[in-house]
Structure formats: C-alpha cells, structure tokens
Write a protein that holds these residues in place. Structure first.
Motif, PDB file in Angstrom:
ATOM      1  N   ILE A 164       8.450   2.053 -17.360  1.00 32.56           N
ATOM      2  CA  ILE A 164       8.115   1.491 -18.672  1.00 32.56           C
ATOM      3  C   ILE A 164       9.226   0.624 -19.239  1.00 32.56           C
ATOM      4  CG2 ILE A 164       7.484   2.042 -21.059  1.00 32.56           C
ATOM      5  CD1 ILE A 164       5.957   4.406 -20.111  1.00 32.56           C
ATOM      6  N   SER A 165      10.386   1.219 -19.527  1.00 30.23           N
ATOM      7  CA  SER A 165      11.473   0.435 -20.130  1.00 30.23           C
ATOM      8  C   SER A 165      12.781   1.204 -20.022  1.00 30.23           C
ATOM      9  CB  SER A 165      11.162   0.147 -21.607  1.00 30.23           C
ATOM     10  OG  SER A 165      11.433   1.280 -22.406  1.00 30.23           O
ATOM     11  N   PRO A 166      13.910   0.538 -20.287  1.00 31.02           N
ATOM     12  CA  PRO A 166      15.202   1.240 -20.249  1.00 31.02           C
ATOM     13  C   PRO A 166      15.417   2.174 -21.438  1.00 31.02           C
ATOM     14  CG  PRO A 166      15.460  -1.140 -19.940  1.00 31.02           C
ATOM     15  CD  PRO A 166      14.075  -0.918 -20.444  1.00 31.02           C
ATOM     16  N   THR A 167      14.545   2.091 -22.469  1.00 39.60           N
ATOM     17  CA  THR A 167      14.757   2.878 -23.685  1.00 39.60           C
ATOM     18  C   THR A 167      13.552   3.767 -23.954  1.00 39.60           C
ATOM     19  OG1 THR A 167      15.995   0.996 -24.592  1.00 39.60           O
ATOM     20  CG2 THR A 167      15.413   2.762 -26.117  1.00 39.60           C
ATOM     21  N   HIS A 193       1.293  -7.419 -14.949  1.00 36.97           N
ATOM     22  CA  HIS A 193       2.119  -6.309 -15.433  1.00 36.97           C
ATOM     23  C   HIS A 193       1.896  -5.048 -14.604  1.00 36.97           C
ATOM     24  CE1 HIS A 193       4.153  -3.557 -18.153  1.00 36.97           C
ATOM     25  NE2 HIS A 193       3.035  -2.875 -18.321  1.00 36.97           N
ATOM     26  N   ILE A 194       0.646  -4.630 -14.454  1.00 37.18           N
ATOM     27  CA  ILE A 194       0.388  -3.381 -13.736  1.00 37.18           C
ATOM     28  C   ILE A 194       0.681  -3.537 -12.249  1.00 37.18           C
ATOM     29  CG2 ILE A 194      -2.083  -3.819 -13.305  1.00 37.18           C
ATOM     30  CD1 ILE A 194      -2.520  -0.792 -13.798  1.00 37.18           C
ATOM     31  N   ALA A 195       0.451  -4.729 -11.695  1.00 36.57           N
ATOM     32  CA  ALA A 195       0.739  -4.943 -10.270  1.00 36.57           C
ATOM     33  C   ALA A 195       2.236  -4.897 -10.005  1.00 36.57           C
ATOM     34  CB  ALA A 195       0.157  -6.269  -9.812  1.00 36.57           C
ATOM     35  N   ASN A 196       3.038  -5.361 -10.946  1.00 40.58           N
ATOM     36  CA  ASN A 196       4.490  -5.312 -10.782  1.00 40.58           C
ATOM     37  C   ASN A 196       5.027  -3.893 -10.959  1.00 40.58           C
ATOM     38  OD1 ASN A 196       5.206  -8.022 -10.206  1.00 40.58           O
ATOM     39  ND2 ASN A 196       4.962  -8.585 -12.355  1.00 40.58           N
ATOM     40  N   ARG A 197       4.497  -3.160 -11.939  1.00 43.36           N
ATOM     41  CA  ARG A 197       5.027  -1.833 -12.237  1.00 43.36           C
ATOM     42  C   ARG A 197       4.558  -0.785 -11.228  1.00 43.36           C
ATOM     43  NH1 ARG A 197       7.121  -1.762 -17.565  1.00 43.36           N
ATOM     44  NH2 ARG A 197       8.237  -3.742 -17.656  1.00 43.36           N
ATOM     45  N   LEU A 198       3.321  -0.882 -10.788  1.00 40.40           N
ATOM     46  CA  LEU A 198       2.768   0.128  -9.885  1.00 40.40           C
ATOM     47  C   LEU A 198       2.810  -0.329  -8.428  1.00 40.40           C
ATOM     48  CD1 LEU A 198       1.840   1.151 -12.643  1.00 40.40           C
ATOM     49  CD2 LEU A 198      -0.273   1.920 -11.571  1.00 40.40           C
ATOM     50  N   ASN A 255       7.374  -3.717 -24.128  1.00 40.40           N
ATOM     51  CA  ASN A 255       7.918  -3.081 -22.926  1.00 40.40           C
ATOM     52  C   ASN A 255       7.685  -3.887 -21.653  1.00 40.40           C
ATOM     53  OD1 ASN A 255       8.981  -0.800 -24.214  1.00 40.40           O
ATOM     54  ND2 ASN A 255       6.999   0.242 -24.199  1.00 40.40           N
ATOM     55  N   ARG A 256       7.046  -5.034 -21.764  1.00 38.59           N
ATOM     56  CA  ARG A 256       6.832  -5.857 -20.578  1.00 38.59           C
ATOM     57  C   ARG A 256       8.077  -6.698 -20.297  1.00 38.59           C
ATOM     58  NH1 ARG A 256       0.535  -7.949 -21.240  1.00 38.59           N
ATOM     59  NH2 ARG A 256      -0.255  -5.974 -22.085  1.00 38.59           N
ATOM     60  N   ASN A 257       8.326  -6.958 -19.045  1.00 37.95           N
ATOM     61  CA  ASN A 257       9.473  -7.776 -18.624  1.00 37.95           C
ATOM     62  C   ASN A 257      10.800  -7.186 -19.097  1.00 37.95           C
ATOM     63  OD1 ASN A 257       7.691  -9.811 -17.514  1.00 37.95           O
ATOM     64  ND2 ASN A 257       7.353 -10.521 -19.609  1.00 37.95           N
ATOM     65  N   THR A 258      10.853  -5.845 -19.187  1.00 40.63           N
ATOM     66  CA  THR A 258      12.098  -5.192 -19.623  1.00 40.63           C
ATOM     67  C   THR A 258      12.848  -4.557 -18.463  1.00 40.63           C
ATOM     68  OG1 THR A 258      10.880  -3.151 -20.101  1.00 40.63           O
ATOM     69  CG2 THR A 258      11.204  -4.687 -21.927  1.00 40.63           C
TER      70      THR A 258
END
Length: 349
Positions: A287-290, A38-43, A327-330
């Motif tokens: 984080i997320s679209p919402t 998760h953190i490797a994908n987002r950051l 909020n993961r995979n969003t």
C-alpha cells in the motif's frame, strides 16, 4: 407539523440522490485504466496486454479475485531443476585443481539458479504468487553467502509458493524447521548447555513482535525452547534431537511452562501486537510506506480471527486505502520489479 411533513416528503428525493451518488463513486463499476495499472503493479509486475483485456470489464472486488485465483492455479506449476539436487552431493576434492574446478562449477550453478528463478517469475501465469514468494523471502531474510549450499534456499522458496496465503502460525513453525533458516541463524547447533539466541532474537524482532515489545529474558527463554532442533539438510527432514533439548520450565512473555518451539509460536500469536506487526509489513509492501494506525488495527483484527493470510489479503486489497489516490505511486520499485516488469510486458524471457 407542516415542517415534519415537508421533511418527510423530502426523504425520497434525498434517498434517491444518495443512491445516485453511491452509483457514481461505487467500486462496483468497471476499473479505470489507472486502476488497472495500479492493481497490476501492486499484485504483480505490471499489466501485460492480455491482463488489461482481462481486467477491463471487472470491478475492484472481481479484479482482486482474478489475481487470487491466478495465484492458486499457478503457484504449484514451478518445479526445481533436477540438476539442482546434485549440488547436495558430497564433493571429494583431492587436489588444488579439483578444488578450483569445484568452485567454478558451484559459481556456475549459482548463476544458473538465479537465472532459473528470474525466468520462473518472468514467465509465471501467477504474478501474485511470485510476488508473495518474494515477499516471504524478504520477510525471512537469508544471506546465501552464509549457507553451505543454495538448494535449501530454493526449497525454501518452493515452500513460500506452496504456503503463500496459508496459516501464518504454520508458516512460523515451518520456518523454525527450515534447513536454510536453521543453518543461517545457527539454530541447527543450539544445545541446552549453550542455547544459541540468533533465531529466537530474529523470531521476536523481525518476524512477530518487533523491537520494544519483548525483553532479553524473553529472547533467552525462547532460545532454550528451540534447543535440540535439527534438520537433515540433504533430505530437508526435521529432527528433534532430545539429548540437546532443554526440558526445564521457561517463562516467556509472562507465561511459565515446559515450552518448546511450537509453544513459543502459539504464545506469540496470542499477543495483539503480532498481528499489527504483520499487517504493517504487508502495508509497506502493498500500500504505502506510511501505515494508517486505524486501518492497521482493523486489518489486524481480521488476521487474528483465523490467522489466514488469504483473508488478510482480501481485506487489504479491497480496502479503500489500497485504492486511494494518495497511496498510488508511493512505493519505490526494486531492481527486480523493473527487470521483471519490463521483460513481462515485452513478452521476453
């Protein structure tokens, strides 16, 4: 009395149970494999084998620090190719054949510049720095087709790398002096007799307040404040051309004064909505679209304290919302996410 004593006697057991519960769910424990991804994908652009090894013993807080430190070390490492500066050299096209040759050369340079940037992202030791450079590139969008040369955009990306987590107010003031931005939104040619409103409108609608939080009068007055701003494109040097500037009084967002462009930035930063708008942009990206309205207000207060993007990132990446399962995979991956992530994980260029 007996009931009070019984309740008091139960407190140690209750406290012990609470502590045990906190230990089980505490973010101080090492990351799970899913949290690493998760953190490797987002950051960044996905977890490479060496990333998994480095992140495995870390907790959430230390994992965030790992990416922030990496960005600090790697952001200055990317340099512009020497040949790119030659794209600014004046071209004397004496005949049709020379014009065609020049167009072919320029197209080849465009392709080479794209490959250079893509390879810089793929091979970067600081994925968060590159992620932030892309974020700012999208935050301040420019169409390459509407600029005379690509090199101002390359210089702009380098500016994003240098200032990726700095002062947001400084970033806004830098962008109002940026050669690519000034040319794209025609601020370069704004004159007190004919103020160009393109940059002022973009500044309010896209960079700071968002639609519905300013008036057409505010757009007009901000445009007057930016008249006379120029950039010597070949050397990327800001120039204030005073004969073209409107030195009259301006009323902007309810405040009246002899404002210039920097004053416009300061006035906008004093509006509570500005920090919320910036936080929403980061929320959509990381984080997320919402966005959560309560969390947006909380993080906006953090940002307004000193306007340091690093402080906002720390607070956001360490928040429960960033790590929440819901909020993961969003977030939908962009084509460049897919390409860069695949190349980095494969160890290719």
């Amino acid at each position: 009395m007996h009931r009070a004593q019984t309740k008091a006697a139960r407190w140690p057991a209750l406290m012990l149970g609470t502590v045990c519960t906190l230990l089980v769910v505490s973010p101080a424990q090492a990351l799970t494999p899913n949290e690493i991804e998760h953190i490797a994908n987002r950051l960044g652009f996905g977890a490479r084998p060496e990333d998994r090894i480095a992140l495995a013993p870390l907790n959430r807080e230390k994992a965030v620090s790992y990416f922030l430190r990496g960005a600090d070390k790697g952001c200055e490492a990317v340099t512009v190719p020497g040949w790119a500066e030659a794209m600014f050299e004046p071209q004397i096209k004496v005949d049709e054949a020379a014009q065609k040759a020049f167009k072919r050369q320029r197209h080849a340079h465009k392709v080479e510049l794209q490959a250079w940037w893509l390879n810089a992202i793929v091979s970067s030791p600081a994925p968060l720095c590159e992620r932030m450079a892309m974020f700012w590139h999208e935050y301040f969008p420019i169409q390459v087709s509407q600029t005379r040369s690509e090199i101002p955009i390359v210089r702009q990306v380098q500016r994003f790398r240098r200032q990726w987590a700095g002062d947001f107010g400084d970033m806004l003031k830098e962008m109002s002096r940026d050669a690519a931005m000034m040319e794209y939104l025609q601020l370069q040619y704004s004159h007190r007799r004919h103020p160009n409103e393109n940059y002022a409108r973009g500044f309010l609608e896209l960079y700071t307040l968002g639609p519905g939080h300013y008036s057409e009068v505010d757009v007009r007055e901000a445009a007057r404040a930016y008249t006379g701003w120029r950039n010597l494109r070949r050397i990327d040097q800001f120039l204030f051309w005073w004969p073209a500037h409107d030195f009259g009084e301006k009323t902007f967002l309810g405040q009246t004064g002899l404002w210039d462009g920097d004053d416009i930035v300061d006035i906008v930063l004093a509006q509570p909505r500005t920090a919320e708008y910036v936080v929403e942009k980061f929320w959509h990206a990381f984080i997320s679209p919402t966005p959560d309205p309560f969390e947006v207000r909380r993080l906006a207060a953090v940002l307004r304290h000193h306007w340091q993007i690093r402080t906002l990132l720390k607070a956001m990446f360490r928040s429960p919302a960033f790590w929440a399962d819901v909020n993961r995979n969003t977030l939908v991956k962009t084509p460049i996410d897919l390409v860069v992530g695949s190349l980095r994980q494969a160890g290719a260029t």
